[in-house]
Design a protein around this motif. Structure first.
Motif, mmCIF file in Angstrom:
data_model
loop_
_atom_site.group_PDB
_atom_site.id
_atom_site.type_symbol
_atom_site.label_atom_id
_atom_site.label_comp_id
_atom_site.label_asym_id
_atom_site.label_seq_id
_atom_site.Cartn_x
_atom_site.Cartn_y
_atom_site.Cartn_z
ATOM 1 N N GLU A 20 35.583 5.915 41.366
ATOM 2 C CA GLU A 20 35.146 6.975 40.452
ATOM 3 C C GLU A 20 33.888 6.555 39.693
ATOM 4 O OE1 GLU A 20 39.295 9.224 39.355
ATOM 5 O OE2 GLU A 20 39.002 7.212 38.530
ATOM 6 N N VAL A 21 33.848 5.306 39.303
ATOM 7 C CA VAL A 21 32.648 4.773 38.647
ATOM 8 C C VAL A 21 31.497 4.724 39.654
ATOM 9 C CG1 VAL A 21 31.660 2.805 37.425
ATOM 10 C CG2 VAL A 21 34.036 3.470 36.993
ATOM 11 N N ALA A 22 31.802 4.275 40.872
ATOM 12 C CA ALA A 22 30.774 4.195 41.921
ATOM 13 C C ALA A 22 30.184 5.572 42.235
ATOM 14 C CB ALA A 22 31.361 3.561 43.181
ATOM 15 N N ALA A 23 31.010 6.609 42.201
ATOM 16 C CA ALA A 23 30.512 7.963 42.475
ATOM 17 C C ALA A 23 29.508 8.404 41.416
ATOM 18 C CB ALA A 23 31.682 8.947 42.555
ATOM 19 N N ALA A 24 29.775 8.068 40.168
ATOM 20 C CA ALA A 24 28.829 8.404 39.098
ATOM 21 C C ALA A 24 27.515 7.642 39.286
ATOM 22 C CB ALA A 24 29.433 8.103 37.737
ATOM 23 N N ILE A 25 27.619 6.380 39.648
ATOM 24 C CA ILE A 25 26.422 5.570 39.889
ATOM 25 C C ILE A 25 25.629 6.151 41.061
ATOM 26 C CG2 ILE A 25 25.574 3.296 40.593
ATOM 27 C CD1 ILE A 25 28.068 2.138 39.073
ATOM 28 N N ALA A 26 26.335 6.516 42.132
ATOM 29 C CA ALA A 26 25.658 7.093 43.303
ATOM 30 C C ALA A 26 24.917 8.375 42.928
ATOM 31 C CB ALA A 26 26.678 7.369 44.418
ATOM 32 N N PHE A 27 25.530 9.201 42.085
ATOM 33 C CA PHE A 27 24.848 10.423 41.658
ATOM 34 C C PHE A 27 23.569 10.084 40.888
ATOM 35 C CE2 PHE A 27 24.010 13.380 38.155
ATOM 36 C CZ PHE A 27 23.544 14.446 38.906
#
Length: 192
Positions: A160-167
């Motif tokens: 979930e944290v990685a998804a925010a970073i990817a965005f």
């Protein structure tokens, strides 16, 4: 490639070497050294160490990759902060360092606003990682304390944290700069 990020010279050498060998579109500054101490126990040596290890690599990395990003007119810098930046017991040094990263993002975003480079912060709350679990075993007082502050009543997952970073690293985030995304199950807005 490996480097001891507590060693500023080694970090600078590695970043310079990488910048000479590769074109970087983005960088994620994700370092987290914690020295839990109550106010009465805070030592200046621990304060200096936490500030140095959490902040120097972010500056050195941004400086190394910035020329290439500027030359291409596109880039992303993401600083990883923490929910503790909003205040936490026994986190004087760590919270200060993570607050400084938010300040870095805001200042750098202003400096780079017309270059095509954005700078943002992702601030996770308690996240289900090996390190978190090593310090907060299931059923422990620490686990209960953290869960009590998360309105969603669960810990975040690394993806979930990685998804925010990817965005934030994506083209879709091109009109977003100087911002802090709290990925914390609502902990930054208060208790439910």
């Amino acid at each position: 490639m490996q480097a001891d990020l507590a060693d500023s010279d080694a970090t600078a050498r590695l970043c310079t070497e990488l910048a000479e060998q590769h074109a970087f579109d983005g960088v994620v500054n994700n370092v987290g050294l914690v020295r839990a101490q109550s106010l009465e126990e805070v030592s200046l040596s621990a304060l200096d160490e936490v500030m140095r290890v959490n902040l120097h690599p972010a500056v050195l990395t941004a400086q190394a990759f910035l020329p290439g990003m500027k030359a291409r007119g596109w880039g992303r810098i993401v600083n990883i902060s923490s929910l503790t930046a909003l205040g936490a017991v026994q986190r004087t040094a760590y919270a200060a360092a993570k607050s400084a990263l938010i300040s870095f993002s805001r200042g750098w975003a202003l400096e780079l606003a017309t270059t095509g480079i954005t700078v943002n912060t992702v601030a996770p709350g308690p996240t289900e990682t090996e390190l978190f679990r090593a310090n907060n075993m299931p059923g422990s007082d620490g686990e209960k304390r953290y869960l009590s502050g998360v309105p969603m009543k669960r810990f975040g997952r690394p993806e979930e944290v990685a998804a925010a970073i990817a965005f934030v690293l994506s083209e879709d985030a091109s009109f977003m700069t100087g911002q802090t995304l709290h990925i914390d199950g609502g902990a930054s807005i208060g208790r439910a």
